[in-house]
Design an enzyme around this catalytic site. Structure first.
Site, PDB file in Angstrom:
ATOM      1  N   GLY A   5       0.919  -4.209  12.009  1.00  0.00           N
ATOM      2  CA  GLY A   5      -0.126  -4.195  13.029  1.00  0.00           C
ATOM      3  C   GLY A   5       0.187  -3.349  14.253  1.00  0.00           C
ATOM      4  O   GLY A   5      -0.389  -3.565  15.319  1.00  0.00           O
ATOM      5  N   SER A   6       1.071  -2.340  14.091  1.00  0.00           N
ATOM      6  CA  SER A   6       1.360  -1.500  15.263  1.00  0.00           C
ATOM      7  C   SER A   6       0.142  -0.653  15.651  1.00  0.00           C
ATOM      8  O   SER A   6      -0.054  -0.358  16.830  1.00  0.00           O
ATOM      9  CB  SER A   6       2.579  -0.617  15.015  1.00  0.00           C
ATOM     10  OG  SER A   6       2.302   0.360  14.040  1.00  0.00           O
TER      11      SER A   6
ATOM     12  N   LYS B 187      -7.761  -3.765  -4.338  1.00  0.00           N
ATOM     13  CA  LYS B 187      -9.091  -3.469  -3.823  1.00  0.00           C
ATOM     14  C   LYS B 187      -9.697  -4.727  -3.221  1.00  0.00           C
ATOM     15  O   LYS B 187      -9.244  -5.854  -3.506  1.00  0.00           O
ATOM     16  CB  LYS B 187     -10.000  -2.900  -4.911  1.00  0.00           C
ATOM     17  CG  LYS B 187     -10.239  -3.858  -6.071  1.00  0.00           C
ATOM     18  CD  LYS B 187     -11.118  -3.214  -7.138  1.00  0.00           C
ATOM     19  CE  LYS B 187     -11.343  -4.159  -8.307  1.00  0.00           C
ATOM     20  NZ  LYS B 187     -12.236  -3.608  -9.342  1.00  0.00           N
TER      21      LYS B 187
ATOM     22  N   MET C 105      -4.057  -2.407   2.906  1.00  0.00           N
ATOM     23  CA  MET C 105      -3.588  -1.773   1.672  1.00  0.00           C
ATOM     24  C   MET C 105      -4.513  -2.018   0.474  1.00  0.00           C
ATOM     25  O   MET C 105      -4.037  -2.293  -0.635  1.00  0.00           O
ATOM     26  CB  MET C 105      -2.170  -2.265   1.355  1.00  0.00           C
ATOM     27  CG  MET C 105      -1.180  -2.028   2.488  1.00  0.00           C
ATOM     28  SD  MET C 105      -1.040  -0.288   2.942  1.00  0.00           S
ATOM     29  CE  MET C 105      -0.049   0.296   1.584  1.00  0.00           C
ATOM     30  N   ARG C 106      -5.808  -1.898   0.709  1.00  0.00           N
ATOM     31  CA  ARG C 106      -6.757  -2.073  -0.393  1.00  0.00           C
ATOM     32  C   ARG C 106      -7.848  -1.017  -0.302  1.00  0.00           C
ATOM     33  O   ARG C 106      -8.221  -0.606   0.805  1.00  0.00           O
ATOM     34  CB  ARG C 106      -7.432  -3.449  -0.328  1.00  0.00           C
ATOM     35  CG  ARG C 106      -6.533  -4.571  -0.760  1.00  0.00           C
ATOM     36  CD  ARG C 106      -7.190  -5.913  -0.524  1.00  0.00           C
ATOM     37  NE  ARG C 106      -6.219  -6.954  -0.774  1.00  0.00           N
ATOM     38  CZ  ARG C 106      -6.072  -7.597  -1.938  1.00  0.00           C
ATOM     39  NH1 ARG C 106      -6.876  -7.332  -2.950  1.00  0.00           N
ATOM     40  NH2 ARG C 106      -5.136  -8.504  -2.090  1.00  0.00           N
TER      41      ARG C 106
ATOM     42  N   ASN D 210     -10.383   4.545   8.886  1.00  0.00           N
ATOM     43  CA  ASN D 210      -9.047   4.208   8.399  1.00  0.00           C
ATOM     44  C   ASN D 210      -8.047   5.185   9.005  1.00  0.00           C
ATOM     45  O   ASN D 210      -8.405   6.295   9.373  1.00  0.00           O
ATOM     46  CB  ASN D 210      -9.016   4.349   6.869  1.00  0.00           C
ATOM     47  CG  ASN D 210      -7.662   4.039   6.268  1.00  0.00           C
ATOM     48  OD1 ASN D 210      -7.021   3.052   6.654  1.00  0.00           O
ATOM     49  ND2 ASN D 210      -7.207   4.867   5.354  1.00  0.00           N
TER      50      ASN D 210
ATOM     51  N   HIS E 197      -4.448   7.124   7.975  1.00  0.00           N
ATOM     52  CA  HIS E 197      -3.596   7.418   6.820  1.00  0.00           C
ATOM     53  C   HIS E 197      -2.410   8.256   7.286  1.00  0.00           C
ATOM     54  O   HIS E 197      -2.597   9.216   8.040  1.00  0.00           O
ATOM     55  CB  HIS E 197      -4.405   8.177   5.766  1.00  0.00           C
ATOM     56  CG  HIS E 197      -3.604   8.496   4.550  1.00  0.00           C
ATOM     57  ND1 HIS E 197      -3.306   7.551   3.598  1.00  0.00           N
ATOM     58  CD2 HIS E 197      -2.992   9.632   4.157  1.00  0.00           C
ATOM     59  CE1 HIS E 197      -2.549   8.096   2.665  1.00  0.00           C
ATOM     60  NE2 HIS E 197      -2.343   9.364   2.976  1.00  0.00           N
TER      61      HIS E 197
HETATM   62  C1  GRF Z   1       0.613   3.086   8.916  1.00  0.00           C
HETATM   63  O1  GRF Z   1       1.590   4.049   8.673  1.00  0.00           O
HETATM   64  C2  GRF Z   1      -0.724   3.491   8.384  1.00  0.00           C
HETATM   65  O2  GRF Z   1      -0.972   4.858   8.492  1.00  0.00           O
HETATM   66  C3  GRF Z   1      -0.609   3.094   6.947  1.00  0.00           C
HETATM   67  O3  GRF Z   1       0.084   1.861   6.978  1.00  0.00           O
HETATM   68  C4  GRF Z   1       0.874   1.800   8.149  1.00  0.00           C
HETATM   69  C5  GRF Z   1       0.459   0.591   8.917  1.00  0.00           C
HETATM   70  O4  GRF Z   1       1.275   0.329  10.017  1.00  0.00           O
HETATM   71  N1  GRF Z   1      -1.912   3.057   6.305  1.00  0.00           N
HETATM   72  P1  GRF Z   1       0.873  -0.833  11.040  1.00  0.00           P
HETATM   73  O5  GRF Z   1       0.607  -2.099  10.246  1.00  0.00           O
HETATM   74  O6  GRF Z   1      -0.328  -0.392  11.828  1.00  0.00           O
HETATM   75  O7  GRF Z   1       2.088  -0.974  11.901  1.00  0.00           O
END
Ligand code: GRF
Length: 207
Positions: free
Chosen positions: A12-13, A65, A92-93, A109, A111
């Site tokens: 959740g950063s 998903k 992650m879905r 999103n 990425h």
């Molecule tokens: C990040 O690197 C994001 O780009 C990827 O998963 C990670 C999530 O990090 N999809 P966080 O949970 O926001 O710390």
């Protein structure tokens, strides 16, 4: 003002960076709630400590998903918190129906790669192993594909000779925490229009 629901699976950063931008007064938005598909995801703990409604949403029986009953549970949770915009932050879905169509051009999103290079998992590792000299991050709208939606903001990171997957990911995350609030700021200001695959950023309004 954007009324944001944040969806995550991990640390959740990125959620924190959005929260911090709002708290600093640089993003005109409100995080109405946080949902995770993993019961003990730290993003839930972070949100609760900040006084934000946070819930585990069961996405079973699927693993990769969100679709069908799980997607309906998510929609109910978002509606209960009056959400009008969805930010995926380490969720992650792949988003499927009925969630996919519920927020047209209102779901984004982040990425950890310069899309369209390296979609999918552990993209920073993919970039390193491929030998790319530039890595980075992308904020994009969600569409039916995996990491394929129209691109709003990208930030690049130079790959160093001595980088490991961990050091590269850490530098990409620094850029993510700038890129995500920046993309939301543009959307909140009404400066973003989608024309097919291209996202146009309009001029800032004179005050
Ligand atoms: C990040 O690197 C994001 O780009 C990827 O998963 C990670 C999530 O990090 N999809 P966080 O949970 O926001 O710390």
């Amino acid at each position: 003002m954007l009324k944001i629901g944040v969806l995550g699976s991990g640390q959740g950063s990125n959620f924190q960076s959005i929260y911090d931008a709002i708290a600093a007064g640089t993003l005109d938005a409100e995080i109405r709630c946080v949902a995770a598909d993993v019961p003990d995801a730290y993003i839930l703990e972070r949100a609760r400590r900040l006084g934000i409604a946070a819930e585990f949403i069961d996405c079973a029986p699927f693993k990769t998903k969100i679709e069908g009953a799980g997607a309906r549970r998510m929609l109910d949770f978002l509606a209960a918190h009056d959400v009008d915009f969805v930010a995926l932050a380490g969720f992650m879905r792949i988003v499927k129906e009925p969630l996919l169509s519920a927020f047209p051009e209102r779901m984004v999103n982040i990425h950890p790669a310069l899309l369209p290079a390296f979609p999918g998992l552990a993209s920073w590792k993919q970039a390193l192993e491929y030998g790319a000299k530039l890595a980075g991050c992308t904020v994009h709208f969600i569409d039916a594909g995996m990491d394929t939606g129209p691109i709003i903001v990208q930030r690049a990171v130079a790959v160093r000779d001595d980088d490991t997957a961990e050091t590269l990911h850490a530098r990409i995350q620094v850029e993510e925490h700038i890129a995500y609030p920046e993309a939301l700021r543009l959307i909140a200001a009404g400066r973003v229009t989608v024309e097919g695959r291209r996202v146009r950023i309009g001029a800032a309004q004179e005050l």
